[in-house]
Design an enzyme around this catalytic site. Structure first.
Site, PDB file in Angstrom:
ATOM      1  N   SER A 121       0.828  -1.196   0.000  1.00  0.00           N
ATOM      2  CA  SER A 121       0.000   0.000   0.000  1.00  0.00           C
ATOM      3  C   SER A 121       0.873   1.262   0.000  1.00  0.00           C
ATOM      4  O   SER A 121       1.609   1.504  -0.936  1.00  0.00           O
ATOM      5  CB  SER A 121      -0.967  -0.025   1.184  1.00  0.00           C
ATOM      6  OG  SER A 121      -1.938   0.984   1.073  1.00  0.00           O
ATOM      7  N   ASP A 166      -2.981   6.542  -3.432  1.00  0.00           N
ATOM      8  CA  ASP A 166      -1.742   5.972  -2.928  1.00  0.00           C
ATOM      9  C   ASP A 166      -1.260   4.907  -3.920  1.00  0.00           C
ATOM     10  O   ASP A 166      -1.931   4.650  -4.926  1.00  0.00           O
ATOM     11  CB  ASP A 166      -1.939   5.442  -1.506  1.00  0.00           C
ATOM     12  CG  ASP A 166      -2.835   4.227  -1.432  1.00  0.00           C
ATOM     13  OD1 ASP A 166      -3.646   4.026  -2.361  1.00  0.00           O
ATOM     14  OD2 ASP A 166      -2.747   3.461  -0.456  1.00  0.00           O
ATOM     15  N   ASP A 185      -1.187   1.706  -4.366  1.00  0.00           N
ATOM     16  CA  ASP A 185      -2.036   0.606  -4.841  1.00  0.00           C
ATOM     17  C   ASP A 185      -3.465   1.063  -5.091  1.00  0.00           C
ATOM     18  O   ASP A 185      -4.345   0.249  -5.393  1.00  0.00           O
ATOM     19  CB  ASP A 185      -2.001  -0.576  -3.882  1.00  0.00           C
ATOM     20  CG  ASP A 185      -2.684  -0.305  -2.549  1.00  0.00           C
ATOM     21  OD1 ASP A 185      -2.633   0.862  -2.087  1.00  0.00           O
ATOM     22  OD2 ASP A 185      -3.243  -1.234  -1.952  1.00  0.00           O
ATOM     23  N   ASP A 204      -5.952   2.150  -3.344  1.00  0.00           N
ATOM     24  CA  ASP A 204      -7.127   1.868  -2.516  1.00  0.00           C
ATOM     25  C   ASP A 204      -7.478   3.050  -1.619  1.00  0.00           C
ATOM     26  O   ASP A 204      -8.558   3.078  -1.029  1.00  0.00           O
ATOM     27  CB  ASP A 204      -6.957   0.581  -1.704  1.00  0.00           C
ATOM     28  CG  ASP A 204      -5.854   0.639  -0.666  1.00  0.00           C
ATOM     29  OD1 ASP A 204      -5.035   1.586  -0.695  1.00  0.00           O
ATOM     30  OD2 ASP A 204      -5.789  -0.279   0.181  1.00  0.00           O
TER      31      ASP A 204
END
Length: 602
Positions: free
Chosen positions: A161, A311, A313, A315
């Site tokens: 992440s 961000d 990734d 999400d």
């Protein structure tokens, strides 16, 4: 020492990665020669192992069981495969235990993400699990969507992440009746037990197979189609700057924006291509000071109206707006405390920062303001409530207990159900009848019918739709925040994150707060304290203290689940007077509580 060296050599012999083998060889040689630094490093790497939990695995890349590497990931994949085979097609909720289980695997652009994903696919296929690999690096929400879309037993996303560049991680989702949500207890413990058994042997003895599938483009196509359809039709053009923060969001986000009718946004060129080194940011987290500086510079250059940042990734979602004459109606963002060197004063910094990060925004950044997660969550929650009202539908709004009470006020006004959950989308996504959920750390779930996890791309296009509608009505986001204060009350929040050098300081502070609970915080009187240590209400046992003040303000104290920090969340509200008066009263209460808590935990 001989035992430590022997264990390290056994790990090295099991490791298929030339880089981590060489790293370990060098450490072993130095430690065998008596180098104290190497001995300490080797001891740290082999003293324990990364624990598999509800967030899966996450840690620094490197050799040894306390690092993320191919041996550890292979053990995790084999343990998860054993769990799925024991449970059947739908994980813990399986009704057809005799059917062959299946899994879809995704990965982002971090170092070794694709390698770890292929290792997982080969181990799964070798174990007899039907394995499907997403066609290339893609956002976490696409993987979460694929679990449901492909109707598989489970999903794995290889990502850390917004963690530092040196990290990677391994998130697990379950299909079937779990509907593509992240795992929760006791499933994490059951998987961990299988992993421990695998770790007793050599990963070289595990069967592997290249007989896994590559998912077709239709998975991404369908995610894009449904996300674009969720957005409202543009009411006015909006000048947007977008950044994926060196992550994997751009391809998918661009297609969604275009298909939804908003056109292709301007981009931060330096950050648009996936880059595991994250060269332009200290931490690849849009909450960090300076992380949006390049986006803001681009916004100033283009006289843009909105900045959208995902961000790495994709999400999470961050929103920034130009600073106007109106001020926000849902209070200030968080602040972080970092411990100073001996003899120096403690230095406050913006939420999510570290001692290594700059605490000063660039001069250009002063012309823009990043909305807090609570502000975005409140506005998107209001939007969700309006959708339910327009369609004469019922639904539940949900937020983590550390998020602002603003969403509950929205639910009350629209006569909707509301649920508080423990922190983490693994809990939010499981709320019955969920229509919208969020957590203050920039996570939003606007379309639970499609995805059961936070989704920074769906949230981005929903917020863009809102800005377009506001512009068509001659209003700004700041105007809308003032309207929120008029309708629901003004809500202010702050956050203190106390980073510690000694992890023992965190339980010590929590124990002291329990042993000698405060009767006042600053000048405010404490009305009651909820201790979650043995469970509270519908919540299971957690190391959380929730302190209620006489005026209804709230302070929550808990250890961070991922970092060596004690976190304090402060919230207050006001429904008296004009929007400006309400805002001033809420912010004053938060400021006083913030100062009081800093003195209390110093």
């Amino acid at each position: 020492m001989r035992h430590l060296i022997a264990v390290a050599r056994a790990w090295r012999d099991d490791d298929p990665d030339e880089l981590t083998r060489a790293d370990l060889d060098a450490l072993i040689a130095d430690a065998s020669g008596g180098d104290h630094t190497a001995i300490a490093d080797l001891t740290a790497r082999f003293a324990t192992r990364l624990q598999f939990g509800t967030a899966g695995l996450r840690g620094e890349l490197g050799a040894g069981p306390t690092r993320m590497n191919r041996v550890l990931v292979t053990q995790a994949a084999a343990g998860l495969a054993a769990y799925l085979l024991a449970q059947g097609t739908g994980g813990a909720a399986a009704a057809e235990s005799s059917a062959r289980p299946s899994i879809v695997i995704g990965y982002d652009g971090r170092t070794n993400s694709r390698v770890f994903a292929i290792d997982t696919a080969e181990i799964m296929a070798g174990a007899g699990v039907r394995a499907i690999l997403l066609p290339r690096l893609l956002p976490t929400p696409v993987l979460a969507f694929a679990v449901r879309h492909l109707d598989v037993s489970a999903g794995v996303m290889v990502t850390a992440s917004h963690n530092p560049a040196a990290d990677n991680g391994y998130k697990v989702y379950l299909g079937g009746l779990d509907a593509g949500s992240q795992i929760v207890p006791p499933v994490d413990g059951a998987i961990a037990a299988h992993i421990e058994r695998v770790a007793e042997g050599s990963t070289r003895d595990l069967p592997r197979s290249t007989d896994y599938e590559i998912a077709g483009e239709e998975v991404l196509d369908e995610y894009v189609r449904l996300t674009a359809e969720f957005a409202a039709s543009p009411q006015a053009p909006v000048s947007v700057v977008y950044t994926p923060m060196h992550g994997v969001g751009w391809e998918t986000a661009r297609r969604v924006f275009v298909d939804a009718g908003f056109g292709e946004p301007a981009v931060v060129t330096e950050q648009i291509t996936p880059d595991a080194a994250f060269p332009t940011v200290v931490f690849p987290n849009p909450e960090e000071p300076g992380a949006l500086d390049l986006a803001i510079a681009r916004g100033i250059e283009l006289d843009a109206e909105l900045i959208i940042a995902n961000d790495p990734d994709a999400d999470r979602l961050a929103i920034a707006i130009p600073v106007g004459t109106a001020r926000a109606a849902i209070g200030p963002g968080g602040v972080e405390s970092t411990p100073a060197a001996p003899g120096e004063a403690e230095v406050p910094a913006t939420a999510g920062s570290s001692a290594a990060a700059s605490t000063t925004e660039s001069p250009a950044a002063a012309t823009w303001r990043r909305l807090s997660g609570n502000e975005v969550g409140a506005l998107l929650g209001w939007r969700a409530a309006e959708r339910l009202y327009a369609s004469d539908s019922d639904g539940t709004l949900a937020a983590s207990i550390v998020s602002s009470p603003a969403l509950k006020a929205v639910a009350t006004e629209y006569r909707l159900d509301y649920a508080d959950t423990l922190t983490g989308f693994k809990w939010i996504s499981r709320v019955g009848g969920l229509a919208f959920g969020y957590e203050e750390a920039l996570g939003y779930l606007v379309d639970p019918k499609k995805v059961r996890d936070k989704d920074g791309i769906s949230a981005a296009v929903d917020f863009l739709s809102l800005v377009s509608e506001l512009k068509a009505a001659g209003k700004t986001v700041d105007d809308h925040l003032s309207d929120f204060a008029d309708k629901f009350g003004a809500f202010a929040s702050s956050q203190i994150s106390l980073r510690v050098a000694d992890l023992a300081d965190i339980p010590r502070i929590m124990a002291e707060l329990r042993r000698t609970p405060p009767s006042t915080i600053g000048a405010a009187r404490v009305a009651s304290i909820d201790d979650f240590a043995d469970g509270f209400g519908s919540f299971g046992p957690s190391d959380i203290l929730r302190i209620w003040m006489d005026d209804g303000a709230r302070v929550i104290v808990r250890p961070s689940g991922t970092e060596p920090k004690l976190k304090v969340y402060i919230d207050a509200s006001s429904t008296t007077g004009t929007a400006a008066e309400r805002r001033a009263a809420a912010e004053k209460s938060v400021a006083e509580l913030d100062a009081g808590m800093r003195a209390l935990i110093a």
